[in-house]
Write a protein that holds these residues in place. Structure first.
Motif, PDB file in Angstrom:
ATOM      1  N   ASP A  23       0.853  -1.188   0.000  1.00  0.00           N
ATOM      2  CA  ASP A  23       0.000   0.000   0.000  1.00  0.00           C
ATOM      3  C   ASP A  23       0.888   1.236   0.000  1.00  0.00           C
ATOM      4  O   ASP A  23       1.752   1.377   0.861  1.00  0.00           O
ATOM      5  CB  ASP A  23      -0.913   0.006   1.223  1.00  0.00           C
ATOM      6  N   GLU A  24       0.665   2.102  -0.957  1.00  0.00           N
ATOM      7  CA  GLU A  24       1.440   3.345  -1.051  1.00  0.00           C
ATOM      8  C   GLU A  24       1.114   4.309   0.090  1.00  0.00           C
ATOM      9  O   GLU A  24       1.834   5.258   0.319  1.00  0.00           O
ATOM     10  CB  GLU A  24       1.203   4.035  -2.397  1.00  0.00           C
ATOM     11  N   PRO A  30      -2.078  13.670  -9.193  1.00  0.00           N
ATOM     12  CA  PRO A  30      -1.251  14.079 -10.333  1.00  0.00           C
ATOM     13  C   PRO A  30      -0.021  14.890  -9.934  1.00  0.00           C
ATOM     14  O   PRO A  30       0.979  14.864 -10.637  1.00  0.00           O
ATOM     15  CB  PRO A  30      -2.203  14.931 -11.186  1.00  0.00           C
ATOM     16  N   ASP A  31      -0.078  15.583  -8.804  1.00  0.00           N
ATOM     17  CA  ASP A  31       1.062  16.403  -8.396  1.00  0.00           C
ATOM     18  C   ASP A  31       2.049  15.642  -7.509  1.00  0.00           C
ATOM     19  O   ASP A  31       3.064  16.195  -7.092  1.00  0.00           O
ATOM     20  CB  ASP A  31       0.574  17.660  -7.665  1.00  0.00           C
ATOM     21  N   ALA A  32       1.787  14.366  -7.224  1.00  0.00           N
ATOM     22  CA  ALA A  32       2.670  13.576  -6.360  1.00  0.00           C
ATOM     23  C   ALA A  32       3.663  12.782  -7.207  1.00  0.00           C
ATOM     24  O   ALA A  32       3.353  12.350  -8.316  1.00  0.00           O
ATOM     25  CB  ALA A  32       1.847  12.624  -5.505  1.00  0.00           C
ATOM     26  N   ALA A  33       4.849  12.585  -6.660  1.00  0.00           N
ATOM     27  CA  ALA A  33       5.857  11.775  -7.346  1.00  0.00           C
ATOM     28  C   ALA A  33       5.452  10.303  -7.300  1.00  0.00           C
ATOM     29  O   ALA A  33       4.869   9.838  -6.328  1.00  0.00           O
ATOM     30  CB  ALA A  33       7.208  11.961  -6.671  1.00  0.00           C
ATOM     31  N   VAL A  34       5.752   9.593  -8.355  1.00  0.00           N
ATOM     32  CA  VAL A  34       5.482   8.154  -8.417  1.00  0.00           C
ATOM     33  C   VAL A  34       6.725   7.445  -7.900  1.00  0.00           C
ATOM     34  O   VAL A  34       7.807   7.596  -8.452  1.00  0.00           O
ATOM     35  CB  VAL A  34       5.163   7.714  -9.862  1.00  0.00           C
ATOM     36  N   GLY A  35       6.577   6.667  -6.824  1.00  0.00           N
ATOM     37  CA  GLY A  35       7.719   5.993  -6.232  1.00  0.00           C
ATOM     38  C   GLY A  35       7.799   4.512  -6.506  1.00  0.00           C
ATOM     39  O   GLY A  35       8.869   3.934  -6.604  1.00  0.00           O
ATOM     40  N   GLY A  36       6.653   3.855  -6.618  1.00  0.00           N
ATOM     41  CA  GLY A  36       6.634   2.431  -6.912  1.00  0.00           C
ATOM     42  C   GLY A  36       7.077   1.528  -5.777  1.00  0.00           C
ATOM     43  O   GLY A  36       7.368   0.356  -5.992  1.00  0.00           O
ATOM     44  N   LYS A  37       7.117   2.046  -4.561  1.00  0.00           N
ATOM     45  CA  LYS A  37       7.617   1.233  -3.445  1.00  0.00           C
ATOM     46  C   LYS A  37       6.689   0.075  -3.102  1.00  0.00           C
ATOM     47  O   LYS A  37       7.144  -1.049  -2.884  1.00  0.00           O
ATOM     48  CB  LYS A  37       7.843   2.110  -2.218  1.00  0.00           C
ATOM     49  N   ALA A  38       5.396   0.308  -3.035  1.00  0.00           N
ATOM     50  CA  ALA A  38       4.464  -0.756  -2.670  1.00  0.00           C
ATOM     51  C   ALA A  38       4.403  -1.830  -3.753  1.00  0.00           C
ATOM     52  O   ALA A  38       4.377  -3.025  -3.444  1.00  0.00           O
ATOM     53  CB  ALA A  38       3.069  -0.178  -2.417  1.00  0.00           C
ATOM     54  N   LEU A  39       4.418  -1.433  -5.010  1.00  0.00           N
ATOM     55  CA  LEU A  39       4.403  -2.406  -6.092  1.00  0.00           C
ATOM     56  C   LEU A  39       5.698  -3.208  -6.097  1.00  0.00           C
ATOM     57  O   LEU A  39       5.690  -4.429  -6.270  1.00  0.00           O
ATOM     58  CB  LEU A  39       4.182  -1.716  -7.433  1.00  0.00           C
ATOM     59  N   SER A  40       6.812  -2.546  -5.875  1.00  0.00           N
ATOM     60  CA  SER A  40       8.099  -3.248  -5.793  1.00  0.00           C
ATOM     61  C   SER A  40       8.098  -4.249  -4.653  1.00  0.00           C
ATOM     62  O   SER A  40       8.581  -5.378  -4.800  1.00  0.00           O
ATOM     63  CB  SER A  40       9.241  -2.245  -5.612  1.00  0.00           C
ATOM     64  N   HIS A  41       7.549  -3.860  -3.515  1.00  0.00           N
ATOM     65  CA  HIS A  41       7.459  -4.768  -2.367  1.00  0.00           C
ATOM     66  C   HIS A  41       6.655  -6.015  -2.739  1.00  0.00           C
ATOM     67  O   HIS A  41       7.070  -7.145  -2.448  1.00  0.00           O
ATOM     68  CB  HIS A  41       6.817  -4.057  -1.176  1.00  0.00           C
ATOM     69  N   ALA A  42       5.512  -5.839  -3.382  1.00  0.00           N
ATOM     70  CA  ALA A  42       4.667  -6.975  -3.753  1.00  0.00           C
ATOM     71  C   ALA A  42       5.378  -7.887  -4.750  1.00  0.00           C
ATOM     72  O   ALA A  42       5.343  -9.115  -4.610  1.00  0.00           O
ATOM     73  CB  ALA A  42       3.338  -6.478  -4.322  1.00  0.00           C
ATOM     74  N   LEU A  43       6.051  -7.310  -5.732  1.00  0.00           N
ATOM     75  CA  LEU A  43       6.758  -8.118  -6.728  1.00  0.00           C
ATOM     76  C   LEU A  43       7.899  -8.906  -6.096  1.00  0.00           C
ATOM     77  O   LEU A  43       8.105 -10.084  -6.403  1.00  0.00           O
ATOM     78  CB  LEU A  43       7.287  -7.231  -7.847  1.00  0.00           C
ATOM     79  N   GLU A 135      -3.489   0.801  -3.156  1.00  0.00           N
ATOM     80  CA  GLU A 135      -3.222  -0.620  -2.989  1.00  0.00           C
ATOM     81  C   GLU A 135      -2.538  -1.181  -4.238  1.00  0.00           C
ATOM     82  O   GLU A 135      -2.869  -0.798  -5.354  1.00  0.00           O
ATOM     83  CB  GLU A 135      -4.510  -1.415  -2.748  1.00  0.00           C
ATOM     84  N   ARG A 136      -1.593  -2.098  -3.991  1.00  0.00           N
ATOM     85  CA  ARG A 136      -0.876  -2.773  -5.070  1.00  0.00           C
ATOM     86  C   ARG A 136      -0.875  -4.263  -4.765  1.00  0.00           C
ATOM     87  O   ARG A 136      -0.794  -4.663  -3.605  1.00  0.00           O
ATOM     88  CB  ARG A 136       0.570  -2.294  -5.175  1.00  0.00           C
ATOM     89  N   ALA A 137      -0.931  -5.103  -5.800  1.00  0.00           N
ATOM     90  CA  ALA A 137      -0.919  -6.548  -5.572  1.00  0.00           C
ATOM     91  C   ALA A 137      -0.214  -7.255  -6.720  1.00  0.00           C
ATOM     92  O   ALA A 137      -0.212  -6.783  -7.862  1.00  0.00           O
ATOM     93  CB  ALA A 137      -2.342  -7.080  -5.431  1.00  0.00           C
ATOM     94  N   ALA A 138       0.387  -8.385  -6.378  1.00  0.00           N
ATOM     95  CA  ALA A 138       1.023  -9.253  -7.366  1.00  0.00           C
ATOM     96  C   ALA A 138       0.702 -10.692  -6.981  1.00  0.00           C
ATOM     97  O   ALA A 138       0.582 -11.012  -5.795  1.00  0.00           O
ATOM     98  CB  ALA A 138       2.525  -9.025  -7.397  1.00  0.00           C
ATOM     99  N   MET A 139       0.555 -11.537  -7.984  1.00  0.00           N
ATOM    100  CA  MET A 139       0.231 -12.934  -7.733  1.00  0.00           C
ATOM    101  C   MET A 139       0.845 -13.793  -8.821  1.00  0.00           C
ATOM    102  O   MET A 139       0.837 -13.429  -9.995  1.00  0.00           O
ATOM    103  CB  MET A 139      -1.283 -13.134  -7.747  1.00  0.00           C
ATOM    104  N   LEU A 140       1.392 -14.938  -8.416  1.00  0.00           N
ATOM    105  CA  LEU A 140       1.813 -15.941  -9.377  1.00  0.00           C
ATOM    106  C   LEU A 140       0.706 -16.969  -9.525  1.00  0.00           C
ATOM    107  O   LEU A 140       0.096 -17.376  -8.531  1.00  0.00           O
ATOM    108  CB  LEU A 140       3.089 -16.642  -8.923  1.00  0.00           C
TER     109      LEU A 140
END
Length: 147
Positions: A23-24, A30-43, A135-140
């Motif tokens: 979860d970010e 639109p004015d916030a920086a995109v960090g990708g931390k939550a997606l990276s954590h899930a991956l 929210e971010r999620a990844a699944m195999l």
């Protein structure tokens, strides 16, 4: 639980592997920086706790929104170097449109259909979703065992 499915004579279309989420902490702006931390954590978590060596298909909910693409580009370069070289990136919105909250289920059905029809590129697929709320999620998901 393949044994229970076999006992019911149910057809197994896939085996669900590890599901991980992050979860970010704040909705996208639109004015916030995109960090990708939550997606990276899930991956990273999916790959740490499941075998992704046969994953040659990656399904992502890229819908044309710039923030999703930027986040995916960050997370992909950080986290997916262990996947087999030449994996195929699929973004179903290209042909189905934005399926919204049903995106995860839609991608799972597409992966299962590819396993069943023998046009999957490998024995596993990675599914990746992100929501506007953070929210971010990844699944195999793995092809069913053949007997």
């Amino acid at each position: 639980h393949a044994a229970r499915a076999a006992a019911r004579q149910a057809k197994v279309h896939a085996r669900v592997g590890v599901v991980a989420e992050g979860d970010e902490g704040a909705p996208y702006r639109p004015d916030a920086a995109v960090g990708g931390k939550a997606l990276s954590h899930a991956l990273r978590a999916v790959q740490e706790f499941d075998d992704a060596s046969a994953c040659r298909d990656v399904f992502v909910d890229l819908t044309g929104e710039r923030w999703r693409f930027l986040e995916w580009a960050l997370a992909e370069t950080r986290c997916l170097s262990s996947l087999p070289y030449g994996y195929q990136l699929h973004h179903p919105a290209d042909c189905l449109g934005d399926t919204g909250a049903a995106c995860g289920a839609t991608m799972a059905v597409l992966a299962m259909r590819a396993f069943e029809r023998n046009y999957a590129n490998g024995a596993s697929a990675l599914l990746v979703t992100s929501s506007d709320a953070g929210e971010r999620a990844a699944m195999l998901i793995h092809a069913p065992e053949r007997h």
